[in-house]
Design a protein around this motif. Structure first.
Motif, PDB file in Angstrom:
ATOM      1  N   GLN A   1       0.852  -1.187   0.000  1.00 19.73           N
ATOM      2  CA  GLN A   1       0.000   0.000   0.000  1.00 19.73           C
ATOM      3  C   GLN A   1       0.892   1.242   0.000  1.00 19.73           C
ATOM      4  N   VAL A   2       0.612   2.147  -0.898  1.00 19.12           N
ATOM      5  CA  VAL A   2       1.369   3.389  -1.011  1.00 19.12           C
ATOM      6  C   VAL A   2       0.516   4.531  -0.499  1.00 19.12           C
ATOM      7  N   GLN A   3       1.065   5.339   0.365  1.00 16.28           N
ATOM      8  CA  GLN A   3       0.399   6.557   0.797  1.00 16.28           C
ATOM      9  C   GLN A   3       1.097   7.740   0.133  1.00 16.28           C
ATOM     10  N   LEU A   4       0.297   8.692  -0.293  1.00 16.19           N
ATOM     11  CA  LEU A   4       0.816   9.877  -0.976  1.00 16.19           C
ATOM     12  C   LEU A   4       0.378  11.120  -0.216  1.00 16.19           C
ATOM     13  N   THR A   5       1.316  12.028  -0.008  1.00 14.83           N
ATOM     14  CA  THR A   5       1.016  13.261   0.717  1.00 14.83           C
ATOM     15  C   THR A   5       1.426  14.450  -0.124  1.00 14.83           C
ATOM     16  N   GLU A   6       0.430  15.284  -0.480  1.00 14.11           N
ATOM     17  CA  GLU A   6       0.710  16.487  -1.262  1.00 14.11           C
ATOM     18  C   GLU A   6       0.906  17.682  -0.335  1.00 14.11           C
ATOM     19  N   SER A   7       1.662  18.643  -0.834  1.00 15.78           N
ATOM     20  CA  SER A   7       1.823  19.915  -0.135  1.00 15.78           C
ATOM     21  C   SER A   7       2.180  20.982  -1.154  1.00 15.78           C
ATOM     22  N   GLY A   8       2.092  22.236  -0.737  1.00 13.26           N
ATOM     23  CA  GLY A   8       2.530  23.329  -1.599  1.00 13.26           C
ATOM     24  C   GLY A   8       1.431  24.152  -2.223  1.00 13.26           C
ATOM     25  N   GLY A   9       0.177  23.783  -2.015  1.00 12.11           N
ATOM     26  CA  GLY A   9      -0.908  24.579  -2.566  1.00 12.11           C
ATOM     27  C   GLY A   9      -1.021  25.924  -1.865  1.00 12.11           C
ATOM     28  N   GLY A  10      -1.855  26.793  -2.421  1.00 11.66           N
ATOM     29  CA  GLY A  10      -2.059  28.094  -1.818  1.00 11.66           C
ATOM     30  C   GLY A  10      -2.797  29.022  -2.761  1.00 11.66           C
ATOM     31  N   GLY A 116      -3.418  10.878  -3.240  1.00 12.43           N
ATOM     32  CA  GLY A 116      -3.233  11.713  -2.069  1.00 12.43           C
ATOM     33  C   GLY A 116      -4.534  12.398  -1.695  1.00 12.43           C
ATOM     34  N   GLN A 117      -4.494  13.223  -0.653  1.00  7.91           N
ATOM     35  CA  GLN A 117      -5.690  13.869  -0.140  1.00  7.91           C
ATOM     36  C   GLN A 117      -6.028  15.143  -0.893  1.00  7.91           C
ATOM     37  N   GLY A 118      -5.095  15.635  -1.689  1.00  5.02           N
ATOM     38  CA  GLY A 118      -5.332  16.833  -2.474  1.00  5.02           C
ATOM     39  C   GLY A 118      -4.814  18.084  -1.796  1.00  5.02           C
ATOM     40  N   THR A 119      -4.454  19.062  -2.606  1.00  9.43           N
ATOM     41  CA  THR A 119      -4.032  20.365  -2.106  1.00  9.43           C
ATOM     42  C   THR A 119      -4.655  21.434  -2.990  1.00  9.43           C
TER      43      THR A 119
END
Length: 125
Positions: A1-10, A116-119
């Motif tokens: 199982q791969v978990q993906l974490t996004e960041s950097g939105g704004g 991922g959860q989205g950003t």
């Protein structure tokens, strides 16, 4: 199982830039191709950019060619989306995805089992 974490939105003004990051965790981090999708309210999730596992070619949606750049850190399999000259129509929730779709399905969200959860990215003046 791969978990993906996004960041950097704004939030940015038109013409501005943002850099999104998608970091994997869990098992088999290098066993999948990676892609970015985006979704606005009332619209289907659409392909933005991606790279298949065994191919160094990067694919882009026509709407972002020349403005967005997909890249990958091969050591960590972290992927990035550099977004320049942003436009109001780029406003959306951006998702990182992992999977191994065949080439003809590269741009289809159904080809990616891990998300991922989205950003959120908002472009307005």
């Amino acid at each position: 199982q791969v978990q993906l974490t996004e960041s950097g939105g704004g939030s940015v003004q038109p013409g501005g830039s943002l850099r999104l990051t998608c970091a994997p965790s869990g098992g088999a981090r290098n066993d999948y191709g990676r892609a970015w999708f985006r979704q606005s309210p009332g619209k289907e999730r659409e392909f933005v950019a991606g790279r298949r596992r065994y191919n160094n070619m990067i694919y882009y949606a026509d709407s972002v060619k020349g403005r967005f750049t997909f890249s990958r850190d091969s050591a960590t399999n972290t992927v990035y989306l550099q977004m320049d000259n942003l436009k109001p129509e780029d406003t959306a929730n951006y998702y990182c995805a992992a999977g191994n779709p065949i080439l003809s399905e590269l741009r289809n969200a159904r080809g990616y089992p891990y998300w991922g959860q989205g950003t959120q990215v908002t472009v307005s003046s």
